[in-house]
Design a protein around this motif. Sequence first.
Motif, PDB file in Angstrom:
ATOM      1  N   LEU A  21       0.896  -1.389   0.035  1.00 42.86           N
ATOM      2  CA  LEU A  21       0.131  -0.001  -0.065  1.00 42.86           C
ATOM      3  C   LEU A  21       0.943   1.213  -0.002  1.00 42.86           C
ATOM      4  N   PHE A  22       2.045   1.344   0.828  1.00 43.53           N
ATOM      5  CA  PHE A  22       2.828   2.422   0.790  1.00 43.53           C
ATOM      6  C   PHE A  22       3.157   2.601  -0.439  1.00 43.53           C
ATOM      7  N   THR A  23       4.037   1.562  -1.087  1.00 42.50           N
ATOM      8  CA  THR A  23       4.414   1.864  -2.589  1.00 42.50           C
ATOM      9  C   THR A  23       3.488   2.296  -3.393  1.00 42.50           C
ATOM     10  N   THR A  24       2.295   1.784  -3.438  1.00 43.45           N
ATOM     11  CA  THR A  24       1.319   2.137  -4.662  1.00 43.45           C
ATOM     12  C   THR A  24       0.679   3.381  -4.109  1.00 43.45           C
ATOM     13  N   SER A  36       4.741   5.621  -5.717  1.00 45.49           N
ATOM     14  CA  SER A  36       4.518   5.910  -7.079  1.00 45.49           C
ATOM     15  C   SER A  36       3.894   7.076  -7.405  1.00 45.49           C
ATOM     16  N   PRO A  37       3.022   7.857  -6.693  1.00 42.45           N
ATOM     17  CA  PRO A  37       2.567   9.239  -7.119  1.00 42.45           C
ATOM     18  C   PRO A  37       3.775  10.036  -6.896  1.00 42.45           C
ATOM     19  N   ALA A  38       4.511   9.729  -5.703  1.00 46.15           N
ATOM     20  CA  ALA A  38       5.672  10.867  -5.482  1.00 46.15           C
ATOM     21  C   ALA A  38       6.546  10.751  -6.666  1.00 46.15           C
ATOM     22  N   THR A  55       5.705  10.193  -9.836  1.00 51.39           N
ATOM     23  CA  THR A  55       5.239  10.900 -10.989  1.00 51.39           C
ATOM     24  C   THR A  55       5.607  12.353 -10.988  1.00 51.39           C
ATOM     25  N   GLU A  56       5.520  12.898  -9.684  1.00 50.23           N
ATOM     26  CA  GLU A  56       5.525  14.352  -9.453  1.00 50.23           C
ATOM     27  C   GLU A  56       7.113  14.546  -9.431  1.00 50.23           C
ATOM     28  N   LEU A  57       7.985  13.858  -8.943  1.00 48.07           N
ATOM     29  CA  LEU A  57       9.413  14.199  -8.921  1.00 48.07           C
ATOM     30  C   LEU A  57      10.054  13.897 -10.204  1.00 48.07           C
ATOM     31  N   PHE A  58       9.781  13.077 -10.815  1.00 52.76           N
ATOM     32  CA  PHE A  58      10.635  12.869 -12.124  1.00 52.76           C
ATOM     33  C   PHE A  58       9.528  12.807 -13.514  1.00 52.76           C
ATOM     34  N   PRO A  59       9.221  13.926 -13.898  1.00 57.12           N
ATOM     35  CA  PRO A  59       8.310  13.687 -14.938  1.00 57.12           C
ATOM     36  C   PRO A  59       8.752  13.440 -16.205  1.00 57.12           C
ATOM     37  N   ASP A  60       9.866  12.963 -16.367  1.00 59.48           N
ATOM     38  CA  ASP A  60      10.535  12.500 -17.660  1.00 59.48           C
ATOM     39  C   ASP A  60      10.373  10.788 -17.401  1.00 59.48           C
TER      40      ASP A  60
END
Length: 128
Positions: free
Chosen positions: A18-21, A25-27, A29-34
């Motif tokens: 759950l922590f990973t999902t 994962s959302p973090a 997506t925000e931290l690494f747009p590429d």
Amino acid sequence: MLSGINILLVGLWVGMYLFTTFVVSPAFTELFPDAEVRRSHRRLVGRHYARVNGPLTAVLGGVALIMIFTGGAAPVLWAELLLLALIGGTVALHVRRASVAGATVPGWITNVTLGASVLLCVAAVGAA
């Protein structure tokens, strides 16, 4: 005592997932747009995750087997082992899809894994 350990191990396993999902994962997506940079970082984190999750899954499966062979709630524990196998399969499929450049991971993979994780919790409590 083993049923308590079984519940604890399932709680740890599901908590990690759950922590990973819902956090990692959302973090990412925000931290690494590429996408390629994000994929590279996820592979690195995944290797570290596997170093904890792999042994945890093995111990969880071992505890379930011990409980089965010492006269525990065998049908529920067999269901727990089958759910672990299902989760392992969906996670492997997720990793495989995520490693392909430009490929997206279908949402059903995450949904099946989350649903099986809930059932894993139910099985662990039912075996107690």
